[in-house]
Design an enzyme around this catalytic site. Structure first.
Site, mmCIF file in Angstrom:
data_model
loop_
_atom_site.group_PDB
_atom_site.id
_atom_site.type_symbol
_atom_site.label_atom_id
_atom_site.label_comp_id
_atom_site.label_asym_id
_atom_site.label_seq_id
_atom_site.Cartn_x
_atom_site.Cartn_y
_atom_site.Cartn_z
ATOM 1 C CE1 TYR A 119 -3.659 2.483 1.148
ATOM 2 C CE2 TYR A 119 -1.983 3.548 2.246
ATOM 3 C CZ TYR A 119 -3.226 3.582 1.649
ATOM 4 O OH TYR A 119 -4.043 4.871 1.873
ATOM 5 C CD GLU A 207 -6.101 4.780 -1.092
ATOM 6 O OE1 GLU A 207 -6.366 4.484 0.290
ATOM 7 O OE2 GLU A 207 -7.088 4.253 -1.852
#
Length: 400
Positions: A119, A207
């Site tokens: 991530y 993101e």
């Protein structure tokens, strides 16, 4: 402003971030051409991804009962079948609400052989007033779960805006995340590219979930941004006409789009008591106190400090387009905006809309006595209140 995954990957690629090769399709004919081309070039497997402004697409359900807005396949026939069940259908995810979103575009890309999922995000830390790069070895899942259950797996790097993310900081993050050998510099390059995307396009968030270590056809390891989400600061859009062109009005609430034309800040919620307030902080307090007294706000609506009659009338029209609204609370503190002018605007809007719903008005500040007198002398069915608590109680009672 939110943009689609395919558009986010376009911006990332421009900053040197590796993304899977792919194309956007809006018809089955285009799907057939793209898929045929990918397979002909030697691609073994493809991924078909619904393009909507919401997360959780892979776990979503279409209203035609087809499961999943993200599908993998290794043959043309199945690709066409999946695409036909996605295009122009309504996809419901945990972020869309029960009404779902219509899928008008599909992103079809090469499906890489994924070895590890991570991530990565860049966002603004409002407590520090600094950009922060945040990464975790736990990719492919909600970062909120990671933060709650295993916070030690999250690596954070504060960034000085005057210098930007420095190469040694990017390499340090890569090492903390467990990258080894040549992948350390490759990962650092990705971190720098993602930060530059955040900074150069004035994003509020970038993101990448998941950021993947993949195995290339020649057997080597590489890094790829398999998924991407970018939100752009609305205040910066005048500096980025190329990003303004990416705006997809079909993904936005019609009321929110209409409100923007009048410089109104409007966000639709799922309650039944509409709010019309001047000032974001006061609007939040108004929604809170409605909840406190047992009501449910239908919207956030900030008309701003200098709104006139036209904006107030527009605000009423937008509010009344929401079929769930059963009552309205107007809460105005007159500073720049004087209460008598607002009172005239409210009455004009009530008459124009032939309002039949309960309307509670609380005025305070400049010319408040005159504003209250204008409303009282109008003869219209407007419920007055002297305090915010009283106004909230009255509108909740009226709706009930």
């Amino acid at each position: 402003m939110n943009i689609h995954e395919c558009q986010a990957k376009e911006l990332l690629a421009a900053q040197g971030v590796p993304v899977p090769t792919g194309n956007v399709c809006q018809s089955i004919k285009e799907v057939e051409q793209v898929v045929t081309g990918l397979f002909s070039s030697g691609v073994k497997k493809i991924v078909i991804k619904s393009q909507i402004h919401a997360g959780g697409r892979g776990k979503g359900t279409f209203k035609n009962d087809f499961q999943g807005g993200v599908k993998l396949t290794d043959n043309l026939e199945e690709a066409l079948d999946f695409s036909g069940k996605m295009l122009n259908e309504i996809l419901v995810t945990k972020q869309t609400g029960p009404e779902g979103r219509k899928v008008r575009k599909l992103l079809i890309s090469e499906a890489s052989e994924i070895e590890t999922e991570l991530y990565l995000a860049v966002l603004l830390d409002r407590e520090l007033s600094l950009p922060i790069v945040m990464a975790s070895t736990e990719g492919g899942v909600d970062i909120e779960e990671v933060a709650e259950q295993t916070p030690e797996k999250i690596v954070r790097q504060e960034v000085d805006p005057s210098t930007g993310l420095l190469p040694f900081q990017a390499r340090g993050m890569a090492i903390k995340l467990g990258f080894e050998g040549k992948l350390i510099n490759a990962a650092a390059g990705v971190f720098l590219g993602v930060y530059n995307t955040f900074w150069n396009y004035n994003a509020s968030m970038v993101e990448i979930n998941p950021l993947c270590i993949i195995r290339t056809p020649d057997g080597k390891q590489a890094i790829s941004a398999v998924d991407a989400k970018i939100s752009i600061d609305d205040n910066a859009l005048p500096r980025h006409p190329e990003i303004q062109k990416m705006r997809d009005l079909g993904e936005e609430e019609p009321q929110e789009t209409e409100a923007a034309k009048y410089d109104l800040s409007y966000i639709k919620l799922d309650g039944n008591i509409a709010c019309l307030v001047n000032g974001a902080g006061l609007a939040m307090a108004t929604m809170d106190i409605i909840k406190h007294y047992g009501g449910n706000p239908a919207n956030f609506l900030d008309v701003g400090g200098g709104a006139g009659k036209e904006q107030v009338a527009a605000a009423f029209r937008i509010i009344l387009e929401d079929e769930n609204v059963q009552g309205i609370l107007v809460n105005i503190f007159g500073g720049i905006m004087q209460c008598d002018i607002i009172a005239q605007g409210i009455l004009a809007a009530v008459e124009e809309s032939h309002l039949e719903l309960p309307l509670v008005v609380r005025l305070e500040g400049s010319n408040v006595a005159l504003g209250k007198k204008i409303i009282a002398d109008s003869g219209l069915a407007v419920i007055g209140a002297d305090s915010l608590a009283e106004a909230a109680q009255k509108v909740v009672k009226a709706v009930a």
